[in-house]
Design an enzyme around this catalytic site. Structure first.
Site, PDB file in Angstrom:
ATOM      1  N   CYS A 161       0.800  -1.223   0.000  1.00  0.00           N
ATOM      2  CA  CYS A 161       0.000   0.000   0.000  1.00  0.00           C
ATOM      3  C   CYS A 161       0.834   1.274   0.000  1.00  0.00           C
ATOM      4  CB  CYS A 161      -0.946  -0.007   1.193  1.00  0.00           C
ATOM      5  SG  CYS A 161      -2.126  -1.374   1.109  1.00  0.00           S
ATOM      6  N   HIS A 301      -1.385   8.126   6.505  1.00  0.00           N
ATOM      7  CA  HIS A 301      -1.801   6.867   5.885  1.00  0.00           C
ATOM      8  C   HIS A 301      -3.191   6.523   6.406  1.00  0.00           C
ATOM      9  CE1 HIS A 301      -1.294   3.168   3.745  1.00  0.00           C
ATOM     10  NE2 HIS A 301      -1.330   2.412   4.844  1.00  0.00           N
ATOM     11  N   HIS A 335      -9.640   2.731   1.256  1.00  0.00           N
ATOM     12  CA  HIS A 335      -8.210   2.452   1.066  1.00  0.00           C
ATOM     13  C   HIS A 335      -7.987   1.917  -0.345  1.00  0.00           C
ATOM     14  CE1 HIS A 335      -4.146   1.524   1.620  1.00  0.00           C
ATOM     15  NE2 HIS A 335      -4.186   0.786   2.711  1.00  0.00           N
ATOM     16  N   PHE A 394       1.993  -3.621   3.856  1.00  0.00           N
ATOM     17  CA  PHE A 394       2.389  -4.942   4.330  1.00  0.00           C
ATOM     18  C   PHE A 394       3.837  -5.205   3.921  1.00  0.00           C
ATOM     19  CE2 PHE A 394      -2.125  -7.032   4.282  1.00  0.00           C
ATOM     20  CZ  PHE A 394      -2.461  -6.266   5.383  1.00  0.00           C
TER      21      PHE A 394
END
Length: 405
Positions: A161, A301, A335, A394
């Site tokens: 991401c 974020h 997201h 991740f």
């Protein structure tokens, strides 16, 4: 300042709309856009933030739609707006001096799922010969190169991401090294598919409460319980500041610094101290020669997950700026995964250009562990000189981009 590059073009296609102005209007409205998704019936979660209906064939051509995955189509739409916004004519530029760097976490996952279903139902003859040219993650930058005759460096970044933010940082380095004069950089993602969404749900990462869908994505709120998946693309046109000024280009903002770290801690959870996030922000500031206390705004974020928001909030607080105003636009868009870093970098550049910070949607009760000034309810007009855009992914990836007015 000699390491700064100019943002001369912005293109956006997100759940907040198609084009910069529609995006900005909806982001500033601060209303969540998540909704029940009929294409996710049977999946472990059934809400998403999708791009409003658009005619891809009209924008990129019927033949291109037939042979490309949606993640490529979204990028082509965003790139078209960005190049036009920059006032550049691809028919007149030296393609060998034009680079393309695009981030994506999943690539053509929709194509992958579709072709797998066809293989199971029809056997090998049911699988399209275009399977790989559609699904491979690098095809987005390759297709953009064909569209714009860009024969310079051509890359795809995959840092989950943080991919879109990584792409922008790498693009800046290409400009500073002299490898390119213009770079189209950003991120794209179209992974709202039953299997992909179910994977996140099985991890416990997606929203699991009972509120209406539009209230599900709630960054920094005490009652957050997971993110809402979205899709979209953001593309920036980047040039050296001197080149932009020489041709009289409009400059939205300047990218002053880039910081990247890895937690080296856990496959999916952030380091509990937030050290990697803090280090990325400090590296971006050091790269720019800007003291951390001079940062006035952070586009966080802010995924709306329990761990990310608390950890990132702690890291931002450690920067030492007493006047930093924080927002997360994921309350509106959800997201968008690999596109998020680029989309939010664009929003950060717009905040600087318009001296306005969009609100964090659905922030009804600030988490008691979040000791920050979170902008909520309505946009905040404020004098801004420096702003950070944060992204994490991740694998422990952290990227921070420092922009200046």
């Amino acid at each position: 300042m000699n390491r700064a590059v100019a943002v001369t073009g912005i293109g956006l296609i997100t759940p907040a709309g198609i084009g910069v102005e529609e995006n900005w209007e909806r982001i500033c409205e601060g209303r969540g856009l998540a909704a029940k998704d009929p294409e996710l019936v049977g999946a472990a979660a059934d809400i998403s933030c999708r791009v409003p209906t658009f005619d891809a064939a009209e924008v990129v051509g019927a033949r291109e739609v037939w042979r490309t995955d949606r993640f490529v189509q979204l990028a082509l739409v965003a790139a078209k707006e960005a190049v036009a916004d920059a006032g550049l004519d691809p028919g007149r530029w030296d393609g060998s001096r034009v680079g393309i760097v695009v981030g994506s976490a999943a690539g053509g996952v929709s194509t992958l799922e579709t072709q797998h279903e066809r293989f199971l139902s029809q056997g090998s003859k049911g699988v399209s010969a275009l399977f790989h040219p559609m699904a491979l993650v690098n095809m987005v930058s390759g297709r953009m190169a064909i569209e714009y005759g860009a024969t310079g460096p051509n890359l795809v970044t995959a840092t989950a991401c943080a991919s879109g933010a990584t792409a922008i940082g790498v693009a800046r380095d290409l400009l500073l090294s002299g490898a390119c004069d213009v770079v189209l950089a950003g991120g794209t993602e179209a992974a709202v598919t039953p299997t992909f969404v179910t994977g996140f749900a099985r991890m416990g990462a997606l929203y699991s409460g009972t509120l209406p869908p539009e209230q599900a994505s709630r960054p920094f709120d005490a009652n957050r319980s997971g993110f809402v998946i979205g899709e979209g693309a953001g593309i920036l046109v980047l040039e050296r500041v001197s080149d932009a000024h020489a041709r009289g280009a409009h400059v939205w903002a300047r990218l002053l610094g880039y910081g990247a770290t890895c937690d080296a801690h856990h496959a999916t959870s952030p380091h509990p101290t937030g050290q990697g996030i803090e280090d990325a922000m400090r590296l971006a500031c050091r790269d720019a020669g800007v003291p951390p206390q001079d940062v006035q705004h952070v586009n966080a974020h802010g995924t709306s997950t329990r761990l990310n928001d608390a950890t990132e909030a702690s890291a931002i607080a450690l920067l030492g700026s007493q006047r930093v105003a924080v927002t997360s636009t994921k309350g509106v868009t959800g997201h968008t995964l690999g596109a998020a870093g680029a989309v939010e970098a664009a929003y950060t550049a717009l905040s600087l250009a318009r001296q306005t910070i969009p609100p964090t949607a659905n922030l009804d009760q600030l988490d008691s562990e979040v000791r920050l000034d979170i902008v909520s309810e309505s946009p905040r007009a404020v004098a801004l000189d420096h702003a950070l855009s944060n992204s994490s992914g991740f694998g422990g990836h952290n990227v921070s981009l420092l922009f200046g007015a």
